[in-house]
Every structure is written in C-alpha cells, then in structure tokens.
Design a protein around this motif. Structure first.
Motif, PDB file in Angstrom:
ATOM      1  N   ALA A 107      31.280  -3.003  15.988  1.00  0.00           N
ATOM      2  CA  ALA A 107      31.036  -1.915  16.941  1.00  0.00           C
ATOM      3  C   ALA A 107      29.547  -1.593  17.024  1.00  0.00           C
ATOM      4  N   CYS A 108      28.872  -1.551  15.877  1.00  0.00           N
ATOM      5  CA  CYS A 108      27.451  -1.208  15.865  1.00  0.00           C
ATOM      6  C   CYS A 108      26.590  -2.318  16.454  1.00  0.00           C
ATOM      7  N   ILE A 109      26.910  -3.564  16.148  1.00  0.00           N
ATOM      8  CA  ILE A 109      26.138  -4.673  16.700  1.00  0.00           C
ATOM      9  C   ILE A 109      26.299  -4.720  18.214  1.00  0.00           C
ATOM     10  N   SER A 110      27.512  -4.517  18.686  1.00  0.00           N
ATOM     11  CA  SER A 110      27.760  -4.504  20.130  1.00  0.00           C
ATOM     12  C   SER A 110      26.965  -3.400  20.817  1.00  0.00           C
ATOM     13  N   ARG A 111      26.973  -2.219  20.216  1.00  0.00           N
ATOM     14  CA  ARG A 111      26.230  -1.088  20.795  1.00  0.00           C
ATOM     15  C   ARG A 111      24.731  -1.348  20.730  1.00  0.00           C
ATOM     16  N   ALA A 112      24.258  -1.913  19.645  1.00  0.00           N
ATOM     17  CA  ALA A 112      22.830  -2.212  19.507  1.00  0.00           C
ATOM     18  C   ALA A 112      22.375  -3.213  20.565  1.00  0.00           C
ATOM     19  N   GLU A 113      23.206  -4.195  20.838  1.00  0.00           N
ATOM     20  CA  GLU A 113      22.857  -5.181  21.869  1.00  0.00           C
ATOM     21  C   GLU A 113      22.799  -4.516  23.242  1.00  0.00           C
ATOM     22  N   GLU A 114      23.722  -3.578  23.512  1.00  0.00           N
ATOM     23  CA  GLU A 114      23.685  -2.826  24.770  1.00  0.00           C
ATOM     24  C   GLU A 114      22.380  -2.032  24.894  1.00  0.00           C
ATOM     25  N   LEU A 115      21.863  -1.575  23.765  1.00  0.00           N
ATOM     26  CA  LEU A 115      20.631  -0.777  23.746  1.00  0.00           C
ATOM     27  C   LEU A 115      19.371  -1.639  23.782  1.00  0.00           C
ATOM     28  N   GLY A 116      19.547  -2.945  23.836  1.00  0.00           N
ATOM     29  CA  GLY A 116      18.409  -3.842  23.954  1.00  0.00           C
ATOM     30  C   GLY A 116      17.693  -4.164  22.669  1.00  0.00           C
ATOM     31  N   VAL A 117      18.398  -4.059  21.540  1.00  0.00           N
ATOM     32  CA  VAL A 117      17.788  -4.389  20.245  1.00  0.00           C
ATOM     33  C   VAL A 117      17.378  -5.857  20.222  1.00  0.00           C
ATOM     34  N   THR A 118      16.140  -6.120  19.794  1.00  0.00           N
ATOM     35  CA  THR A 118      15.616  -7.485  19.767  1.00  0.00           C
ATOM     36  C   THR A 118      15.615  -8.095  18.363  1.00  0.00           C
ATOM     37  N   ARG A 119      15.709  -7.254  17.349  1.00  0.00           N
ATOM     38  CA  ARG A 119      15.720  -7.729  15.960  1.00  0.00           C
ATOM     39  C   ARG A 119      16.492  -6.736  15.118  1.00  0.00           C
ATOM     40  N   MET A 120      17.114  -7.214  14.061  1.00  0.00           N
ATOM     41  CA  MET A 120      17.946  -6.354  13.228  1.00  0.00           C
ATOM     42  C   MET A 120      17.451  -6.366  11.790  1.00  0.00           C
ATOM     43  N   VAL A 121      17.560  -5.200  11.154  1.00  0.00           N
ATOM     44  CA  VAL A 121      17.229  -5.073   9.736  1.00  0.00           C
ATOM     45  C   VAL A 121      18.434  -4.465   9.031  1.00  0.00           C
ATOM     46  N   PHE A 122      18.954  -5.191   8.041  1.00  0.00           N
ATOM     47  CA  PHE A 122      20.101  -4.725   7.254  1.00  0.00           C
ATOM     48  C   PHE A 122      19.580  -4.227   5.910  1.00  0.00           C
ATOM     49  N   LEU A 123      19.678  -2.906   5.717  1.00  0.00           N
ATOM     50  CA  LEU A 123      19.001  -2.231   4.606  1.00  0.00           C
ATOM     51  C   LEU A 123      19.862  -2.154   3.338  1.00  0.00           C
ATOM     52  N   GLY A 124      20.588  -3.210   3.050  1.00  0.00           N
ATOM     53  CA  GLY A 124      21.276  -3.294   1.770  1.00  0.00           C
ATOM     54  C   GLY A 124      22.670  -2.713   1.728  1.00  0.00           C
ATOM     55  N   ASP A 125      23.361  -3.033   0.624  1.00  0.00           N
ATOM     56  CA  ASP A 125      24.777  -2.737   0.427  1.00  0.00           C
ATOM     57  C   ASP A 125      25.614  -3.345   1.554  1.00  0.00           C
ATOM     58  N   LEU A 126      25.498  -4.648   1.644  1.00  0.00           N
ATOM     59  CA  LEU A 126      26.311  -5.392   2.598  1.00  0.00           C
ATOM     60  C   LEU A 126      27.771  -5.379   2.166  1.00  0.00           C
ATOM     61  N   VAL A 127      28.006  -5.344   0.852  1.00  0.00           N
ATOM     62  CA  VAL A 127      29.362  -5.439   0.315  1.00  0.00           C
ATOM     63  C   VAL A 127      29.743  -4.170  -0.448  1.00  0.00           C
ATOM     64  N   GLY A 128      30.969  -4.169  -0.983  1.00  0.00           N
ATOM     65  CA  GLY A 128      31.489  -3.028  -1.726  1.00  0.00           C
ATOM     66  C   GLY A 128      32.431  -2.193  -0.882  1.00  0.00           C
ATOM     67  N   TYR A 129      33.333  -1.495  -1.539  1.00  0.00           N
ATOM     68  CA  TYR A 129      34.229  -0.487  -0.967  1.00  0.00           C
ATOM     69  C   TYR A 129      35.326  -1.022  -0.036  1.00  0.00           C
ATOM     70  N   ASN A 130      34.964  -1.859   0.950  1.00  0.00           N
ATOM     71  CA  ASN A 130      35.918  -2.232   1.998  1.00  0.00           C
ATOM     72  C   ASN A 130      36.327  -3.702   1.928  1.00  0.00           C
TER      73      ASN A 130
END
Length: 250
Positions: free
Chosen positions: A20-43
């Motif tokens: 959902a967030c990636i789709s919305r970010a692409e709609e907003l014209g995001v050209t590059r992405m930064v993932f600020l950690g905690d990719l895993v855990g919980y889910n």
C-alpha cells in the motif's frame, strides 16, 4: 524531475502495508526509496518483504539500513526485546534462507549523503538503538549526524524535531498530507513512523516523502487491509497481541 525520496521505517514483515505504501509513494512521484531498518519482526511475511526490498536495492532504486530486529536474526539480542518480539524473531529465522540472512547482515548501520543522514535509531551511537522521542535525544542525534536532515525510525510514531534559534530541538506533530518547509539553515530530525506496526491509535501505515530541492517534507498515512495482515499473524501462530496491534494501531 527533482528528486523525491520515499522514507519507510519499521516495516516489520507486513507485506500488505508495504504494498500500500509503495503504491502510494509511486503515485506521489517518489524517485528513490530509503528503508530505515526493521524490515523484519512481528508480522508474517519476512521473506517476501526482504526479496522486494533486495530487488529495489540491487536495481539502485533504494537503500536499506539495519534495524535492531534485523540484527536479531543473526545475533543474540534476546535480552533486548520483549517476549512477543523474541517469539516473532525465532519464527522469522525459520522462514528465511541463507541469502535472506546475508542481505540483512550486509545492511549498513548508517548512511550519510551530502546534507542528509539515514539511520534506524539515532545517529548518536547507532548500534545502541537509542530512541529519538524528545528534545534531548533529538539534539544528540542531530549533533552526531552533523547534517541538516536526519531521518530515523525505531520510534513507531511520526514526529519532526526542528532546531530553534538557541539550538534546542523542538518536537512538532506533523499532520498527514501537509507539506512542511524544512529550510537547511536549521537542523531537522524526522521520525517517519512505522509502516508495519503503527502505535499511535491509527492502524494506517506511516511513511514520509522528502524533496531536497524544494526543501519540503510531507508525512503520509496509507490505509491497507490490516485485518488480512493480522489474520496472517494468527495463522502463523505468532502471539495474539501482535495481531491485535495491527487492528488497533496501539
């Protein structure tokens, strides 16, 4: 087209929120992405999430930072986490291949670019996993970053700290969708909130978009099927409180 950086933190194996967030970010014209950690855990979707992020990193469309839950996959951090978090990490280990684990091991603790700094917890001793939650912790983070803009995760609620005339970092509660002027003569610390496990009473996923040339930062919320994500948590046999957190946003 000027650069627009999508900032995503604390994704925590939540595939529905991620998409959902990636789709919305692409709609907003995001050209590059930064993932600020905690990719895993919980889910319940650690492998799928790592694979999607690894593809973005390898294609030079994104950078990713190490978080404490990522580190716990390959290092004994049981005394630093609560029982539910530890249970989720032990389950996560059973879902990951050697290449998934190696991807996490290779993630940097901190990345600095020109006048920007990206880190999971704080630029002040990043490996200690300090939270940025108040003026003093934000000041320490900014001082050790040395950059105009520092973007962090770890704390699961969105916040923006800005430098006053006397140098103190003051907390500001951003409103989703409002563009905030962030002029570089001040220091700013943006806590982008959690994509995968929000804790402010709103189950919608968090992210932010930074436009360096426009000197503007916008925080966003993205609705997603959090009931489906919670059901996956239950079906995986993970603790019930982790499923409930997705539904309540607390």
């Amino acid at each position: 087209m000027s650069e627009r950086i999508g900032l995503f933190a604390d994704l925590h194996s939540n595939l529905e929120a991620f998409e959902a967030c990636i789709s919305r970010a692409e709609e907003l014209g995001v050209t590059r992405m930064v993932f600020l950690g905690d990719l895993v855990g919980y889910n319940a979707d650690p492998a799928a999430l790592i694979e999607r992020i690894a593809d973005l990193v390898h294609s030079k469309k994104a950078i990713a930072i190490l978080g404490n839950h990522d580190e716990a996959v390959f290092k004994d951090c049981r005394n630093q986490m609560n029982a539910s978090a530890n249970t989720a990490i032990e389950w996560t280990k059973t879902q990951l291949s050697d290449s998934h684990v190696q991807f996490l091991k290779n993630l940097p603790l901190i990345v600095q670019e020109e006048n920007m700094c990206f880190v999971h917890a704080s630029a002040h001793n990043p490996s200690d996993w300090n939270y940025v939650t108040d003026s003093m912790s934000a000041w320490r983070c900014a001082q050790h970053s040395g950059k105009s803009y520092t973007f962090v995760g770890h704390a699961h609620e969105q916040a923006l700290f800005y430098q006053s005339a006397v140098g103190k970092l003051i907390r500001f509660a951003p409103h989703p969708g409002d563009e905030i002027p962030v002029l570089p003569h001040r220091q700013w610390v943006g806590v982008v909130g959690s994509l995968g496990q929000p804790r402010d009473g709103n189950p919608e996923a968090c992210f932010a978009v930074f436009e360096p040339a426009a000197e503007a930062l916008t925080f966003h919320r993205a609705p997603y099927d959090h009931f489906a994500a919670a059901d996956k948590v239950r079906r995986a046999g993970l603790p019930e409180d982790l499923a409930n957190r997705l539904i309540t946003g607390k």
